[in-house]
Design an enzyme around this catalytic site. Structure first.
Site: not given
Ligand code: NI
Length: 169
Positions: A45, A50, A92-93, A134-135, A138
């Site tokens: 994701g 991000q 998380c990236l 999660h996304e 953000h």
């Molecule tokens: Ni994330």
């Protein structure tokens, strides 16, 4: 085009993102770039903040079948229903190398627009449900360490500060 993934500490990750209003070629390009960036990372994701774009959209692909893509782009998403609980590892990236258990709802029903601006609904469980929550966080300036206790969160932040000093972030 692969875009640069912003890491924790970048102010864009703490902002509340703005709704998408133009469903044009620029949006299509952004969505394609976000998929490319997510697959290259690799991750399941990726939210627009991000990649430094404070807009309400994210992409995901939680396919578990090798060689099968399940691309989903959610634009201006709204969580309609959450149900049950699941505890599982999350990463998380924007937090490379950091993983821990987060409790989330087990089932999520969300509605969102696609790249053409059409509304659709997604009703899902387990990993994709975790991914949507999660996304979606953000888009509200919330990152997954916000779900930790204050004590654990401070430990993670200390670890990150050390890595920033060492040039490893
Ligand atoms: Ni994330």
């Amino acid at each position: 085009m692969i875009r640069e993934i912003r890491k924790y500490g970048d102010p864009v990750l703490a902002q509340t993102a703005e709704p998408v209003t133009e469903f044009d070629d620029k949006l299509k390009k952004l969505v394609n770039d976000m998929f490319e960036t997510m697959y290259a990372a690799p991750g399941v994701g990726l939210a627009a903040p991000q990649v430094g774009i404070s807009k309400r959209l994210f992409v995901m692909d939680c396919s578990t079948k090798e060689g099968v893509q399940e691309r989903v782009a959610l634009i201006n998403p709204e969580i309609i229903v959450t149900e049950g609980r699941q505890l599982g590892d999350e990463g998380c990236l924007s937090f490379p190398g950091i993983y821990f258990q987060v409790e989330r709802a087990q089932r999520v029903v969300a509605r969102a627009r696609n790249v053409k601006g059409e509304w659709f609904e997604i009703d899902t469980m387990d990993l994709p449900a975790r991914c949507i929550l999660h996304e979606n966080d953000h888009l509200n300036g919330i990152v997954f360490i916000n779900h930790l206790s204050a004590l654990k969160r401070d430990l993670v932040k200390r670890k990150i500060r050390k890595r920033i000093k060492a040039g490893d972030w």
